[in-house]
Design a protein around this motif. Structure first.
Motif: not given
Length: 324
Positions: A295-324
């Motif tokens: 469990f993470l609170t809403g505020e903790e989830m906000d902070r978690f999502l900052v890092a998670d978006r960075a992770r998915w940006r990296e993964w999508v980039g490495i995978a070479g997926i072009q945005p639709e």
């Protein structure tokens, strides 16, 4: 004589004054009618299981029915947009995911919602890995054997995907190994499994919760997990990283409301979500389905999502997926 700008402010205050007690009463009276949980995917999937599990738990303390509203389509965009457009009164909630609030930002050129500004998070309830699965009739049972088979059959191996959690691991596998495999997009997991069993596609990465029914049937076989370490549910199942160092893709589930939802309602929902995750029966059900409760609170989830978006940006980039 009252200056014009003071008169305007006074008139505005007088006009708004009668609304304040009404708004306060609405918050204190919440909920006095059914609460809707929107699932941004089809019935039978992981988000659906999460939503229905939370709904059953919430109905007791809320003393109101919780209605499950499946809105599949466009990688979770349709259901997520539905919640953005709903009244911010605590009666419409969303089972949010790594697709809806992290990966989609990099998989689509234009989202009809802003994952940060348009929502207020209640909290995060846990994470999960994806599982690489193949048909029981497939000639390979490991990631290295799958890679060898793809290299021996260039252009003749296909994978299916239905969300960021299933698309990105397969694309990463292709990018990291250089194998010639082709992806096929599906609307949901219920469409993938029959094609996997029949041999129309050769492999897929399925989120652990959605994969459970197919794996229990014995007609689909797990060969690896995309987690950082082996799971307690399947300790004998190797991680993809054991064959391809650094290969990790994990997803998550949360509960989210429209932006502007009153703080007292969010606080009450947050307490209910914490109670649900810490409830022995609910936690056991989530673990059985492949989720790691956390469990993470809403505020903790906000902070978690900052890092998670960075992770998915990296993964999508490495995978070479072009945005639709």
């Amino acid at each position: 004589m009252i200056p014009v700008f003071h008169r305007r402010g006074l008139l505005a205050a007088i006009g708004l004054a009668p609304l304040a007690p009404q708004a306060l009463h609405a918050q204190q009276d919440w909920p006095n009618r059914p609460v809707r949980i929107v699932i941004p995917s089809a019935a039978g999937g992981a988000a659906d299981f999460i939503g229905r599990t939370l709904g059953r738990f919430f109905e007791g303390p809320l003393r109101q029915p919780v209605v499950i509203d499946n809105r599949p389509g466009a990688g979770g965009i349709l259901g997520t947009e539905t919640v953005k457009q709903a009244a911010a009164d605590g009666y419409t909630l969303l089972v949010s995911t790594n697709s809806t609030h992290a990966a989609n930002e990099f998989l689509y050129r234009r989202l009809p919602y802003d994952p940060v500004r348009d929502y207020a998070h209640v909290g995060l309830l846990g994470t999960y890995p994806t599982i690489a699965v193949v048909s029981a009739e497939a000639p390979f049972r490991t990631i290295p054997a799958l890679i060898d088979h793809a290299r021996a059959n260039p252009g003749r191996v296909f994978f299916g995907y239905y969300s960021s959690s299933s698309q990105v691991p397969s694309a990463l596998l292709k990018a990291r190994t250089g194998i010639d495999v082709t992806g096929a997009a599906y609307r949901n997991i219920t469409q993938i499994v029959p094609d996997l069993i029949s041999g129309q596609i050769q492999f897929a990465f399925l989120d652990a919760l959605s994969a459970a029914p197919a794996l229990q049937s014995g007609r689909v076989v797990p060969i690896a997990v995309s987690a950082t370490r082996r799971t307690v549910q399947n300790p004998e199942l190797p991680t993809v990283a054991e064959s391809i160092p650094g290969f990790v893709v994990e997803g998550w589930f949360g509960l989210t409301a429209p932006a502007g939802t009153p703080r007292p309602i969010l606080d009450r929902l947050q307490a209910l979500l914490r109670d649900a995750v810490q409830d022995d029966a609910v936690a056991a059900a989530l673990v059985r389905q492949g989720l790691t409760p956390g469990f993470l609170t809403g505020e903790e989830m906000d902070r978690f999502l900052v890092a998670d978006r960075a992770r998915w940006r990296e993964w999508v980039g490495i995978a070479g997926i072009q945005p639709e």
